[in-house]
Design a protein around this motif. Structure first.
Motif, PDB file in Angstrom:
ATOM      1  N   SER A 114       0.799  -1.222   0.000  1.00 59.17           N
ATOM      2  CA  SER A 114       0.000   0.000   0.000  1.00 59.17           C
ATOM      3  C   SER A 114       0.830   1.270   0.000  1.00 59.17           C
ATOM      4  O   SER A 114       0.321   2.353  -0.240  1.00 59.17           O
ATOM      5  N   HIS A 115       2.133   1.146   0.284  1.00 56.73           N
ATOM      6  CA  HIS A 115       2.926   2.359   0.479  1.00 56.73           C
ATOM      7  C   HIS A 115       4.199   2.339  -0.367  1.00 56.73           C
ATOM      8  O   HIS A 115       4.546   1.328  -0.991  1.00 56.73           O
ATOM      9  N   SER A 116       4.867   3.461  -0.374  1.00 59.67           N
ATOM     10  CA  SER A 116       6.134   3.583  -1.081  1.00 59.67           C
ATOM     11  C   SER A 116       7.194   2.758  -0.377  1.00 59.67           C
ATOM     12  O   SER A 116       6.939   2.150   0.667  1.00 59.67           O
ATOM     13  N   LEU A 117       8.382   2.737  -0.949  1.00 60.17           N
ATOM     14  CA  LEU A 117       9.477   1.963  -0.382  1.00 60.17           C
ATOM     15  C   LEU A 117       9.719   2.357   1.066  1.00 60.17           C
ATOM     16  O   LEU A 117       9.845   3.535   1.395  1.00 60.17           O
ATOM     17  N   ASP A 118       9.767   1.357   1.961  1.00 61.64           N
ATOM     18  CA  ASP A 118      10.069   1.590   3.371  1.00 61.64           C
ATOM     19  C   ASP A 118      11.584   1.565   3.519  1.00 61.64           C
ATOM     20  O   ASP A 118      12.198   0.497   3.568  1.00 61.64           O
ATOM     21  N   ILE A 119      12.189   2.743   3.573  1.00 63.48           N
ATOM     22  CA  ILE A 119      13.648   2.832   3.581  1.00 63.48           C
ATOM     23  C   ILE A 119      14.230   2.272   4.871  1.00 63.48           C
ATOM     24  O   ILE A 119      15.292   1.643   4.866  1.00 63.48           O
ATOM     25  N   THR A 120      13.537   2.474   5.992  1.00 58.94           N
ATOM     26  CA  THR A 120      14.018   1.914   7.253  1.00 58.94           C
ATOM     27  C   THR A 120      14.074   0.394   7.175  1.00 58.94           C
ATOM     28  O   THR A 120      15.076  -0.226   7.545  1.00 58.94           O
ATOM     29  N   GLU A 121      13.008  -0.201   6.667  1.00 58.99           N
ATOM     30  CA  GLU A 121      12.963  -1.657   6.518  1.00 58.99           C
ATOM     31  C   GLU A 121      14.060  -2.139   5.581  1.00 58.99           C
ATOM     32  O   GLU A 121      14.715  -3.159   5.829  1.00 58.99           O
ATOM     33  N   GLN A 122      14.277  -1.393   4.506  1.00 59.40           N
ATOM     34  CA  GLN A 122      15.318  -1.749   3.548  1.00 59.40           C
ATOM     35  C   GLN A 122      16.699  -1.705   4.202  1.00 59.40           C
ATOM     36  O   GLN A 122      17.531  -2.601   3.994  1.00 59.40           O
ATOM     37  N   ASN A 123      16.956  -0.679   5.017  1.00 58.78           N
ATOM     38  CA  ASN A 123      18.246  -0.562   5.699  1.00 58.78           C
ATOM     39  C   ASN A 123      18.455  -1.693   6.692  1.00 58.78           C
ATOM     40  O   ASN A 123      19.572  -2.212   6.837  1.00 58.78           O
ATOM     41  N   ILE A 124      17.386  -2.072   7.385  1.00 66.50           N
ATOM     42  CA  ILE A 124      17.493  -3.183   8.340  1.00 66.50           C
ATOM     43  C   ILE A 124      17.823  -4.481   7.608  1.00 66.50           C
ATOM     44  O   ILE A 124      18.653  -5.283   8.065  1.00 66.50           O
TER      45      ILE A 124
END
Length: 646
Positions: free
Chosen positions: A15-25
């Protein structure tokens, strides 16, 4: 049971744009899997692994301000907003690869993360300079899309879009830093590994901007701070008569970036031979006091010249070995120092086609290199009439019948120079503060000059014009309206100037407008059972069209907005085929398993691989038809996790 099985098999489109925090984790997990404890990062373990590289001292080199933490979080915060297509405002919709996006660039940059990460070769930014008179973007740390809609009058007609950032404000620099930080952070993600970013700025914030860019891009990726002479006569106020602006230039990765050399204005080859054009450069080292026979004895030796074989320019052939009748020539003696050549004997022998000789008016024969290269590295001082501020004003006036719609827009040649240095023929160029649209015209003109297919992505806040503005009186209501017309007129003028290229040039653009999601449940969680039933009946926001939903799904799935889309009606449903089978979106009423057959045929006809299918599952006539559709698609080779729902 069937319903449960069906729902298990259908994952939802994100539903949302790229989750950068999740990507970094996830990146941390890949590098250091041992720091993962119960699905969370154990920072004590991470510190142990990194050892002495972790800074723990309370006093350290650091650049901060009140609000930096929120600005960093703002860049990380995903959005459910989307971009809606507007064909009426666009030009050559079906053919163009260019984009013009109306909206707050913070939200737009978030939305573009999935589709354009690591794809943009050049980012050019011309942000507000924070002079005390221009505006700053008022970012709401909690709900940026709601803030945007209010500020652009789409929700609250009394909302003010901008505020002047008065120099007397206690947050004068802080407000500007809060604005620029997340936009730079998000922009970096879009750059290719060999990409670069150029940011225009003046004295007010250049120091702060450089500190921020050092932090986001890394000090080692700083390439240059270019001084551009924009007003040679100077501004006649203040302690000094200011003549310049700056361009800060950073690479995403300085080890990967390869900048192009430029051809200085007015430079050309003076001579030609059978191998092409060339200019002359004395092969003798021009610093004999430092380099001479005493410290470079291997570079002092005789060459032989055939004085009897002169061409029209008086050039004579050269040999590294003695030949009968040829004249022996040594580097001259200067102030008692015996000169030496810049090349050794072997290199001269290997490059003999690029070596020649000529007798000067003083009777001395000199040896020359034929320099076939006319380009040079760009310098950090840019001067010339093509870069001055009022040039950009005159360019837009010429397109709008002499009327002044913009105050000192950037001149086309400035952006062309930037693109010449940092892009090649098929690259994407993003301008996130696109203003008058100069970058779009510069890209089109660059493509004319070198036959390239560069694409532009322009992003501009739909700033309302004042009733006092000349453009408002001429019928324009927002800055994008003027810019879109400017790009149209500039493209037509380019074709008029280059009629033979009319069928090859892309002078069009697709317009998209920032909007809240077309999907109701993505905009807000239903509060009660009645709202849940309403969503099941119709999950689309009022006014949303099927094609709007298709483009939103493309963005959420990371597909390029310029990919071709075809559609066909299958019963009461519509099947959208994106990029020749890369993705299929099924929307409409009373959907049946008949759509599966059509999709499988399209995949076979187009020889598509790894197709993704998105189904509007609440519109199937029943769960049995939905399950049959899923099973047929899976049997044809589409994995269950590539069959999604909205």
């Amino acid at each position: 049971m069937t319903n449960e099985r069906t729902n298990e098999r259908l994952e939802e489109v994100s539903s949302h744009s790229l989750d950068i925090t999740e990507q970094n984790i996830e990146k941390l997990k890949e590098l250091f899997p041992e720091v993962l404890t119960e699905k969370k990062i154990d920072f004590d373990k991470l510190r142990l692994i990194l050892g002495d590289e972790v800074e723990t001292a309370p006093e350290r080199y650091n650049f901060t301000w009140n609000g930096k933490k929120q600005a960093m979080q703002l860049a990380q915060q995903p959005t459910v907003a989307t971009l809606k297509p507007n064909k009426a405002k666009s030009k050559n919709w079906d053919e163009t690869q260019n984009l013009y996006i109306e909206g707050d660039n913070l939200e737009v940059l978030k939305i573009l993360q999935k589709s354009y990460a690591n794809k943009v070769k050049l980012i050019y930014l011309d942000p507000p300079y924070n002079t005390g008179h221009d505006f700053v973007y008022q970012d709401n740390f909690h709900d940026t899309i709601k803030n945007y809609l209010e500020e652009t009058g789409q929700v609250d007609s009394d909302g003010h879009k901008y505020s002047h950032n008065s120099e007397t404000s206690g947050r004068f620099h802080t407000d500007w830093l809060d604005m620029i930080y997340p936009r730079l952070k998000l922009g970096r993600n879009l750059l290719t590994d060999d990409g670069a970013i150029f940011v225009s700025i003046d004295d007010n914030e250049v120091d702060n901007l450089r500190k921020i860019m050092d932090e986001i891009f890394g000090e080692k990726n700083f390439l240059a701070m270019i001084t551009v002479i924009v007003r040679p006569e100077g501004r006649h106020y203040g302690a000094f008569s200011k003549t310049h602006d700056f361009l800060l230039v950073y690479a995403k990765n300085a080890d990967e970036v390869e900048l192009n050399e430029i051809q200085p204005s007015g430079s050309e080859f003076k001579y030609t031979d059978e191998f092409g054009g060339f200019n002359l450069r004395d092969l003798r080292n021009q610093a004999p006091r430092l380099f001479n026979s005493r410290n470079r004895p291997n570079l002092r030796f005789p060459l032989w010249v055939n004085e009897g074989e002169l061409n029209d320019n008086g050039f004579m052939p050269v040999s590294t070995v003695e030949l009968d009748g040829w004249t022996e020539v040594w580097p001259i003696v200067v102030n008692g120092n015996e000169s030496v050549y810049q090349w050794g004997r072997d290199k001269i022998a290997n490059e003999i086609n690029d070596v020649t000789a000529r007798k000067g008016t003083d009777g001395v024969i000199r040896i020359y290199q034929k320099r076939r290269k006319i380009t040079q590295k760009a310098k950090t001082l840019w001067t010339g009439a093509e870069f001055i501020s009022n040039r950009g004003t005159k360019e837009t006036q010429a397109l709008f019948d002499g009327k002044t719609y913009f105050d000192f827009p950037k001149p086309v040649e400035l952006i062309k120079r930037i693109a010449e240095i940092s892009t090649n023929e098929d690259d994407i160029i993003l301008d996130a503060f696109s203003g008058s649209g100069t970058t779009a015209e510069a890209v089109m003109r660059m493509n004319v000059e070198d036959g390239g297919n560069r694409r532009f992505i322009m992003v501009q806040l739909p700033e309302q014009l004042s009733e006092k503005d000349v453009a408002f009186k001429d019928g324009y209501k927002t800055i994008p309206e003027i810019a879109e017309e400017r790009i149209c007129r500039a493209g037509d003028k380019i074709v008029e100037e280059n009629p033979l290229l009319a069928d090859k040039l892309d002078i069009g653009f697709k317009v998209f407008e920032l909007s809240k999601s077309n999907i109701k449940k993505w905009n807000a969680e239903p509060k009660d059972l009645n709202e849940q039933f309403e969503l099941l009946a119709n999950n689309f926001e009022e006014g949303s069209k099927s094609i709007d939903v298709v483009y939103e799904i493309m963005l959420k799935q990371g597909l390029d907005l310029t990919y071709p889309i075809s559609e066909i009606k299958v019963g009461d449903a519509i099947v959208y085929d994106i990029a020749f089978g890369a993705m299929f979106v099924v929307l409409g009423d009373k959907i049946t398993s008949e759509v599966a057959g059509h999709i499988m045929k399209q995949i076979a006809d187009e020889e598509a691989e790894n197709s993704v299918v998105v189904l509007q599952d609440e519109k199937f006539i029943n769960d049995s038809e939905k399950l049959n559709t899923i099973e047929q698609l899976n049997a044809s080779g589409i994995q269950y996790n590539d069959i999604l729902s909205i």
